[in-house]
Design a protein around this motif. Structure first.
Motif, PDB file in Angstrom:
ATOM      1  N   ASN A 178       2.769   7.324  -0.473  1.00 12.96           N
ATOM      2  CA  ASN A 178       4.038   7.058   0.214  1.00 12.96           C
ATOM      3  C   ASN A 178       4.066   5.708   0.913  1.00 12.96           C
ATOM      4  O   ASN A 178       5.017   5.386   1.605  1.00 12.96           O
ATOM      5  CB  ASN A 178       4.306   8.152   1.258  1.00 12.96           C
ATOM      6  CG  ASN A 178       4.557   9.492   0.593  1.00 12.96           C
ATOM      7  OD1 ASN A 178       4.863   9.542  -0.591  1.00 12.96           O
ATOM      8  ND2 ASN A 178       4.415  10.567   1.346  1.00 12.96           N
ATOM      9  N   LEU A 179       3.001   4.941   0.728  1.00 13.10           N
ATOM     10  CA  LEU A 179       2.940   3.648   1.401  1.00 13.10           C
ATOM     11  C   LEU A 179       3.496   2.525   0.539  1.00 13.10           C
ATOM     12  O   LEU A 179       2.846   1.507   0.325  1.00 13.10           O
ATOM     13  CB  LEU A 179       1.488   3.335   1.762  1.00 13.10           C
ATOM     14  CG  LEU A 179       1.004   3.967   3.061  1.00 13.10           C
ATOM     15  CD1 LEU A 179      -0.484   3.768   3.219  1.00 13.10           C
ATOM     16  CD2 LEU A 179       1.734   3.376   4.245  1.00 13.10           C
ATOM     17  N   SER A 180       4.674   2.724   0.014  1.00  6.29           N
ATOM     18  CA  SER A 180       5.295   1.650  -0.743  1.00  6.29           C
ATOM     19  C   SER A 180       6.786   1.810  -0.588  1.00  6.29           C
ATOM     20  O   SER A 180       7.264   2.853  -0.145  1.00  6.29           O
ATOM     21  CB  SER A 180       4.905   1.758  -2.213  1.00  6.29           C
ATOM     22  OG  SER A 180       5.424   2.961  -2.738  1.00  6.29           O
ATOM     23  N   LEU A 181       7.493   0.792  -0.970  1.00  2.32           N
ATOM     24  CA  LEU A 181       8.931   0.815  -0.771  1.00  2.32           C
ATOM     25  C   LEU A 181       9.622   0.314  -2.021  1.00  2.32           C
ATOM     26  O   LEU A 181       9.269  -0.710  -2.585  1.00  2.32           O
ATOM     27  CB  LEU A 181       9.271  -0.076   0.429  1.00  2.32           C
ATOM     28  CG  LEU A 181      10.714  -0.073   0.901  1.00  2.32           C
ATOM     29  CD1 LEU A 181      11.160   1.332   1.225  1.00  2.32           C
ATOM     30  CD2 LEU A 181      10.830  -0.951   2.128  1.00  2.32           C
TER      31      LEU A 181
END
Lengths: 405, 564
Positions: A178-181
């Motif tokens: 979840n560490l991306s955008l």
């Protein structure tokens, strides 16, 4: 302009654009990682670790809420008593026997509150009585050395714990992936500017998020966040009620292995508020905890000298069981410290006893070791802070117990 | 063959009736507060943002026309029943259920069926699905949550829905408390929370105390003399009424030392109050068909799933609670009821609950003067059937509230509902949505601690929270499988607007402000692609929809959309 052209991974962009080297760690990187596991709900220390030959203990509890002969005998030199560990905690006992794990009984908050939320808040704010502190103890630690803009603290979970209250340099996540955008560079550019233009909580949060994912994108060393393969020696307990806990530990293991400068990780393990049906619940929770702790420790074996893991809970349970088959809010409980620098395989603190006059207010295991003593020893002996009062304001009677080498 | 319409044609058709009166919602030019660098929203937006899940066009026009006071009065007098429109939406909802447990493999869409059922029915159903596991046990609860999603998005009675959410948090229970919890949720929501949302607190409290949902969750169901189970009594003092501010834990058992205790007006409570109150509630249980062995014989509880008082479990000896003495052997349920009086009428409760109102409807920096005003009104109306309504009205009519300029971070639930309202999307809840919002930390009916979800901004905002928000926006906009939102951006856009005009229109519609010039022109240029930003689009509706999804993703990600 279609969707595909918009979602080019922002990672590439972030690595090459405005986030220059200023954002990366520039402070002394010799500091180790502390992993704080909070057992929320009040873990029954007397159901986990107890002198089974104590007549007061046997009289107060029936059934599986009292440890029996089949509990696991442990070596200790704290007191002449047959201390045993819960039979489902065999994976944890292994850590104790190989001298990696230290146990501190009758530890906790010296303030006698029997409120979960008050006790949790106070412990996480790092105080005995001051509920109005605006920063958690880990936030104060972070601020004592950290001046960069990137994130050295990760809270595993969907909201951050109070121990990191007041910090914009912590990041709470549930999984690495979840560490991306998923936004195009132009939009990220504009958001960066918009969030950078204000100083409100919202603005600072946005700024922190953008800086952080840039750092992670750069540090990920090609690690695959979609699927994580633990070290062969690590066997996580991945069914209920330990699945979420296993995932939390795995996420921390990834962060440690990434070597991106992680200094603090926090994990919550909920569900210890066992006012009823404890005989059924407790063994399951304690087994899931033990397995996962053991697995995590094996998973990060290459980092044992650089990681200290501490487990705490807000209070223990009443000595005498209630009629619902459970235990109500008590006082003293057990803390645990695990790591390559720990003098493991022994009990620490002092044992107050379980006779009526030895109990806190005649009902609960008394607290003989302030939780801050244990945390302070980690901070001081591992050279993380010079003076415990930097993180625990007004705590001036610190004396090490010899838990840490 | 249907000819593909161009965007201009579609837009023009839409535009003729609506363009003029609609105009742009906020005529006010952009203001920037130079201290915080935050853009100030128009005060109507600001006030409506506090008492709704996002101001709708209708609300704004209403307030602009009749004033905020009139709007609030109407809202406080919301009808008890759902409107036919809401009912239809609920009836039309198919909610997914998917699990694999003990040989049962289920992957279905099922209608919402439990909402109007009583405890007896729900309990019978629970017995039928019991062996199929957790997803079935929690189903009635998930149906309630889904219906509440629909109401939050579509109900014109927004304040009522906010209060329902408020009280669900205040009197938090979770479907994970006991396997039978789910079966209690429809009646808990309908006959306890909704019924009393604007009513009298003392009556509310008793219905909560007797609700099987709470009896299961805080274990009072199994509490018997002695030692009693103190879980409910403790949270009654600490969370439901006086609050931890009034917990004098250092006095422990020295009740005479509690200020005011000897005059019968103790300033706070101590652990012994909790112990004795827990004795007062022994015997308050659930008719779940249990067998009890007593005096060599077998007794059987009725099996209705309803509240049940079992005298043989009651601790009938004398008690002292908050300085008040209860004599031994009082009539059935007297002791528990007396405790409810003592805590419900305590001034500490007035303070604790009014403060929570202010925290909810204003923000962390609510004015202290308003707290004391609200407390006074609460206490003056302690027996009024509409005590809660009167107190709220005092808050909303106060100059402190009307002039309040502060912003409050949207909690994840409000955030997602406000996306649906702002975009006027066609919304149908799914379990997917439920899991998504849980990933943001908001767990309706699954929040584990009896505190309910925290309400301070710092819990809901931080770098991690912001990233999750951005990711959620992109899921909602693009992730078709979620199936919960159907967006019609192009169709809603007035015709005849240039790219620049479209950017302004959507920015004001979604965030309540016009973007600062530098972003505004950049956005228009990006929207226009190779065309001129001030030109009127000559593309088809599908192409336009794509552009507007992109625009919405940006606007919903801006700082302005994160607060209310």
């Amino acid at each position: 302009m279609d969707r595909r052209s918009l979602i080019k991974g922002c990672a590439e962009y972030l690595m090459t654009s405005r986030f220059g080297s200023d954002y990366f760690l520039n402070e002394d990187d010799s500091r180790e990682t502390i992993v704080v596991v909070f057992l929320r709900g009040g873990m029954d220390g007397l159901n986990f670790l107890a002198p089974i030959d104590d007549s007061n203990y046997r009289a107060a509890r029936g059934g599986k809420m009292a440890l029996q002969e089949d509990a696991l005998k442990i070596n200790q030199n704290l007191i002449q008593a047959d201390f045993r560990i819960h039979p489902e905690a065999y994976a944890l006992k292994e850590l104790y026997e190989n001298k990696s794990l230290a146990l501190i009984h009758a530890a906790g908050l010296t303030n006698g509150t029997r409120s979960h939320f008050e006790a949790q808040d106070l412990m996480e704010l790092g105080s005995n009585s001051d509920k109005n502190l605006s920063q958690g103890w880990l936030t104060r630690y972070l601020q004592s050395f950290h001046t960069g803009n990137i994130v050295p603290a990760y809270a595993i979970g969907s909201i951050p714990p109070a121990s990191l209250l007041g910090s914009m340099e912590q990041m709470n996540i549930t999984e690495m992936k979840n560490l991306s955008l998923d936004l195009g560079p132009d939009l990220i550019n504009m958001l960066t500017e918009m969030y950078g233009a204000g100083n409100s909580l919202v603005h600072r949060s946005g700024k922190g998020a953008l800086q952080n994912i840039a750092h992670i994108a750069k540090s990920s060393k090609g690690l695959n966040f979609d699927s994580y393969t633990p070290d062969k020696s690590a066997e996580y307990y991945s069914s209920w009620p330990g699945e979420e806990l296993a995932n939390s530990f795995k996420t921390v293991a990834q962060l440690i292995k990434m070597e991106a400068g992680l200094k603090i990780a926090t994990i919550d393990y909920d569900g210890w508020d066992m006012h009823d049906n404890q005989e059924w619940k407790f063994p399951r929770w304690i087994q899931a905890l033990s397995w996962n702790l053991n697995a995590f420790y094996n998973d990060i074996h290459a980092y044992h000298k650089r990681v200290t893991i501490v487990l705490m809970t807000e209070f223990g349970r009443r000595l005498k069981a209630n009629k619902s088959g459970g235990t109500d809010h008590g006082h003293g409980s057990v803390m645990m410290v695990l790591g390559g620098n720990v003098n493991g395989g022994n009990l620490y603190g002092s044992w107050p006893g379980l006779a009526n006059e030895q109990l806190d207010n005649g009902v609960d295991l008394a607290v003989t070791t302030d939780y801050r003593t244990v945390l302070s020893e980690i901070m001081v002996k591992r050279n993380l802070v010079k003076d415990p009062q930097m993180v625990f304001p007004k705590f001036n009677d610190y004396k090490g117990l010899g838990i840490i080498q | 063959m249907i000819k593909r319409r161009t965007f201009i044609q579609a837009g023009s058709l839409m535009a003729i009736p609506f363009l003029l009166p609609e105009k742009l919602l906020t005529a006010k030019p952009l203001e920037i507060n130079f201290e915080t660098n935050q853009i100030q929203k128009d005060q109507t937006w600001n006030l409506l943002g506090k008492v709704t899940y996002g101001p709708s066009k209708k609300d704004i026009l209403k307030v602009k026309k009749n004033g905020f006071q009139t709007y609030i009065k109407e809202q406080l007098n919301a009808p008890q029943e759902d409107s036919p429109e809401i009912l239809k939406r609920i009836q039309d909802t198919q909610l997914d259920i998917k699990y694999d447990y003990n040989g049962y493999n289920v992957d279905e869409w099922r209608p919402i069926t439990y909402l109007d059922k009583d405890l007896k029915f729900c309990r019978k159903e629970f017995e039928k699905v019991k062996e199929k596991g957790w997803h079935e046990w929690i189903r009635p609860g998930m149906e309630v949550v889904s219906a509440n999603w629909i109401r939050s998005v579509y109900s014109p009675w927004q304040l009522k829905e906010m209060m329902v959410e408020f009280w669900h948090n205040h009197f938090n229970v979770t479907v994970n408390g006991d396997m039978a919890m789910g079966s209690c949720m429809p009646t808990y929501d309908r006959d306890v929370i909704r019924k009393h949302a604007f009513g009298n607190f003392r009556q509310f409290l008793e219905d909560v105390a007797k609700s099987p949902a709470m009896l299961y969750y805080l274990n009072n169901k199994s509490s018997q003399a002695s030692p009693a189970n103190e879980n409910y009594a403790r949270e009654l003092f600490e969370l439901h009424t006086l609050g931890s501010e009034h917990y004098m834990n250092s006095l422990y058992d020295r009740w005479r030392d509690v200020p005011g205790a000897l005059e019968g007006k103790p300033a706070g409570y101590i652990d012994e109050d909790v112990y004795e109150a827990s004795r007062a509630f022994t015997g308050w249980t659930v008719a779940d068909g249990s067998f009890i062995w007593r005096g060599g014989g077998r007794e059987e509880f009725p099996d209705t799933g309803e509240f049940f008082y079992y005298d043989a479990w009651h601790d009938n000896y004398q008690k002292r609670i908050l300085g008040y003495e209860i004599k031994s052997n009082m009539p059935a349920m007297h002791d528990g009821r007396k405790v409810l009086d003592l805590v419900a009428f305590h001034p500490g409760t007035a303070k604790n609950i009014c403060r929570k109102f202010l925290l909810r409807f204003m923000g962390d920096d609510y004015p202290a003067s308003l707290l004391s005003k609200a407390q006074t009104v609460w206490l003056q109306n302690i027996n009024a059937p509409d005590q809660i309504k009167i107190t709220l009205q005092t808050i909303f009519e106060s100059p402190e509230f009307l002039n309040y300029k502060g912003q409050k971070v949207k909690r994840p639930y409000e955030f997602v509902v406000s996306v649906a309202r702002a975009t006027e999307a066609e919304f149908t809840p799914t379990m997917m949505l439920q899991w998504q919002i849980m990933g943001m930390g908001y767990k309706p009916f699954m929040w584990p601690a009896p505190t309910g979800h925290p309400d301070k901004d710092s819990y809901w905002m931080g770098p991690g929270a912001m990233l999750t928000r951005w990711r959620t926006i992109s899921s909602i906009l693009y992730w078709k499988d979620m199936g919960v939102f159907k967006f019609r951006f192009a169709e809603q856009t007035p015709g005849g607007l240039s790219y620049q005009g479209i950017a302004d229109y959507w920015s004001e519609k979604l965030t309540g402000i016009r973007l600062q010039e530098k972003y505004r022109s950049k956005i228009a240029t990006m929207l226009a692609d190779n065309a001129a930003p001030d030109s009127i689009p000559a593309i088809n509706e599908t192409q336009m929809e794509q552009k507007l999804i992109w625009l919405a993703q940006f606007l919903l990600s801006t700082p302005e959309f994160q607060t209310r």
